[in-house]
Design a protein around this motif. Structure first.
Motif, PDB file in Angstrom:
ATOM      1  N   GLU A  20       0.697  -1.431   0.087  1.00 11.76           N
ATOM      2  CA  GLU A  20       0.129  -0.032  -0.160  1.00 11.76           C
ATOM      3  C   GLU A  20       0.995   1.361  -0.376  1.00 11.76           C
ATOM      4  N   LEU A  21       1.983   0.901   1.130  1.00  8.97           N
ATOM      5  CA  LEU A  21       2.996   2.163   1.171  1.00  8.97           C
ATOM      6  C   LEU A  21       3.697   2.471  -0.624  1.00  8.97           C
ATOM      7  N   ILE A  22       4.074   1.635  -0.790  1.00  9.96           N
ATOM      8  CA  ILE A  22       5.099   2.041  -2.070  1.00  9.96           C
ATOM      9  C   ILE A  22       3.626   1.781  -3.457  1.00  9.96           C
ATOM     10  N   ALA A  23       2.600   1.011  -3.278  1.00 12.84           N
ATOM     11  CA  ALA A  23       1.572   2.038  -4.358  1.00 12.84           C
ATOM     12  C   ALA A  23       1.877   3.814  -4.334  1.00 12.84           C
ATOM     13  N   ARG A  24       1.460   3.782  -3.655  1.00 12.33           N
ATOM     14  CA  ARG A  24       1.443   5.393  -2.944  1.00 12.33           C
ATOM     15  C   ARG A  24       2.412   6.050  -3.413  1.00 12.33           C
ATOM     16  N   THR A  29       0.043   1.090  -9.093  1.00 10.66           N
ATOM     17  CA  THR A  29      -1.178  -0.108  -7.827  1.00 10.66           C
ATOM     18  C   THR A  29      -0.831  -0.911  -7.568  1.00 10.66           C
ATOM     19  N   GLN A  30      -1.396  -1.139  -6.525  1.00  3.60           N
ATOM     20  CA  GLN A  30      -1.782  -2.361  -5.510  1.00  3.60           C
ATOM     21  C   GLN A  30      -1.311  -3.822  -6.704  1.00  3.60           C
ATOM     22  N   ALA A  42      -0.707 -11.669 -17.087  1.00  2.00           N
ATOM     23  CA  ALA A  42      -1.791 -10.745 -17.802  1.00  2.00           C
ATOM     24  C   ALA A  42      -2.647 -10.009 -17.267  1.00  2.00           C
ATOM     25  N   ALA A  43      -2.462  -9.833 -15.937  1.00  2.00           N
ATOM     26  CA  ALA A  43      -3.149  -8.560 -15.402  1.00  2.00           C
ATOM     27  C   ALA A  43      -2.979  -6.753 -15.832  1.00  2.00           C
ATOM     28  N   PHE A  44      -2.121  -6.861 -17.220  1.00  2.00           N
ATOM     29  CA  PHE A  44      -1.430  -5.843 -17.745  1.00  2.00           C
ATOM     30  C   PHE A  44      -2.230  -5.610 -18.580  1.00  2.00           C
ATOM     31  N   PRO A  45      -2.275  -4.086 -19.108  1.00  2.00           N
ATOM     32  CA  PRO A  45      -3.061  -4.278 -20.451  1.00  2.00           C
ATOM     33  C   PRO A  45      -1.719  -4.845 -21.691  1.00  2.00           C
ATOM     34  N   LEU A  54       7.294  -2.842 -13.444  1.00  2.00           N
ATOM     35  CA  LEU A  54       8.751  -3.968 -13.660  1.00  2.00           C
ATOM     36  C   LEU A  54       9.832  -2.937 -13.449  1.00  2.00           C
ATOM     37  N   LYS A  55      11.131  -2.456 -14.459  1.00  2.00           N
ATOM     38  CA  LYS A  55      11.977  -1.427 -13.979  1.00  2.00           C
ATOM     39  C   LYS A  55      11.198  -0.707 -13.074  1.00  2.00           C
ATOM     40  N   ASN A  56      10.474   0.136 -12.567  1.00  2.00           N
ATOM     41  CA  ASN A  56      10.163   1.475 -11.850  1.00  2.00           C
ATOM     42  C   ASN A  56       9.978   0.550 -10.512  1.00  2.00           C
ATOM     43  N   TYR A  57       9.627  -0.329 -10.496  1.00  2.00           N
ATOM     44  CA  TYR A  57       9.897  -1.352  -8.879  1.00  2.00           C
ATOM     45  C   TYR A  57      10.596  -1.171  -8.562  1.00  2.00           C
TER      46      TYR A  57
END
Length: 362
Positions: A20-24, A29-30, A42-45, A54-57
């Motif tokens: 939740e903190l990382i999403a903010r 989004t979480q 499959a969850a990504f458009p 992926l790179k940002n995370y």
């Protein structure tokens, strides 16, 4: 093989961070963060979104982003099916040309067979038409209904006039349709529609259309459509005097109006001009009853020998004229909404004269 999802999850838990903190803080989004850790592509458009998140995370967790991206691509390649070219069984090179050749042969054969069958049927049709002609000519009476059919040389058409019937004889059916008339032989070409003045009075009486005529075989005749331009030209037999009632035999209570008196009876025509919509029914000479709905502007011409019975749902909607012996007689106009039922017929009076009368019916 290392799992990029496990690397991300392990790094996050080692830092004691909640999704939740990382999403903010990353604006990811979480839901997508969980999908990255579970390696749920499959969850990504689309793949660009997945790679970017992926790179940002990874950078947020201080993990080597390029290494994580490499692990993702390796996993994708591993899960992808092998190229179709490596698995499909290649056909021999001669198969497709062989199939095309067989198809061409089949189509050509089908065309040849169809041509043979068509020629055989056409020859049989010409033979049947020639036999149908026979050795004797036929006679046709022209009526208010257009004549459509095949005529052969010497066939006759009968057209009615005020002075009697005119006989028209088929004179030519080879290459062109010729009709012998009192005004001379008149010709109509294939696919031509022509108005004919058959008695030389400068007024066309017929419309003739030729839809088929042989260029070489006179025995095939000609397929024609012939229409009368004037209902007065309908070929109608002379009145049957045995069917003409005596005046004294008619019911006394029936009102009747005399419109013509003569020493003989002859065919007459009733013209109906409609100025409003109504249901109209008529029966000439005790034949089959004809019923139809007519609208404003419609015109109906009816010819009879002995008598004509008419029925109108709205008497004010139609104007009736009787044409007999080249004279016209106007019939009275009824009130709006009034139903008309009447006979227009010949009767024989006690003085021996024939009278054309209008008899009101109940």
């Amino acid at each position: 093989m290392e799992s990029y999802g496990e690397i991300l999850k392990t790094a996050r838990e080692a830092k004691g961070l909640e999704l939740e903190l990382i999403a903010r803080e990353t604006s990811i989004t979480q839901e997508y963060l969980e999908a990255l850790e579970k390696e749920d592509a499959a969850a990504f458009p689309g793949e660009p979104y997945l790679i970017g998140f992926l790179k940002n995370y990874a950078e947020y967790l201080e993990v080597d982003a390029n290494h994580v991206a490499t692990l993702y691509h390796a996993k994708k390649i591993q899960e992808s099916p092998p190229p179709l070219a490596l698995t499909k069984r290649e056909r021999p090179r001669f198969v497709i040309p062989l199939i095309v050749s067989l198809c061409v042969i089949f189509v050509v054969g089908l065309g040849v067979a169809a041509t043979i069958i068509f020629k055989a049927k056409f020859a049989k049709l010409e033979e049947d038409l020639a036999l149908a002609r026979g050795t004797e000519f036929k006679k046709y009476e022209l009526t208010s209904k257009p004549f459509t059919g095949r005529l052969f040389k010497s066939d006759q058409l009968v057209m009615g006039t005020d002075s009697g019937n005119i006989f028209l004889t088929v004179a030519e059916t080879e290459g062109i349709f010729g009709l012998e008339t009192p005004a001379g032989i008149q010709y109509v070409e294939l696919s031509e529609e022509l108005e004919l003045d058959v008695d030389g009075n400068s007024i066309p009486e017929l419309i003739v259309y030729v839809s088929d005529v042989s260029q070489k075989n006179v025995d095939r005749g000609a397929e024609v459509k012939i229409m009368l331009k004037n209902a007065a030209n309908v070929a109608v037999a002379s009145p049957d005097e045995n069917q003409i009632p005596n005046a004294e035999d008619l019911p006394k209570e029936q009102a009747r109006t005399e419109i013509l008196s003569d020493t003989r009876a002859y065919p007459f025509t009733v013209n109906a001009s409609f100025r409003a919509g109504c249901l109209f029914r008529y029966r000439p000479d005790r034949k089959e009853t004809v019923e139809d709905y007519f609208a404003s502007g419609d015109i109906l011409n009816m010819t009879s020998s002995n008598g004509l019975r008419v029925w109108v749902s709205n008497g004010n909607a139609v104007k009736l004229q009787v044409v007999a012996n080249s004279k016209t007689y106007e019939l009275g106009v009824s009130k709006a909404g009034e139903v008309i039922a009447e006979d227009i017929k010949w009767i024989k009076d006690t003085d021996g004269r024939y009278k054309l009368v209008v008899v009101d019916l109940d």
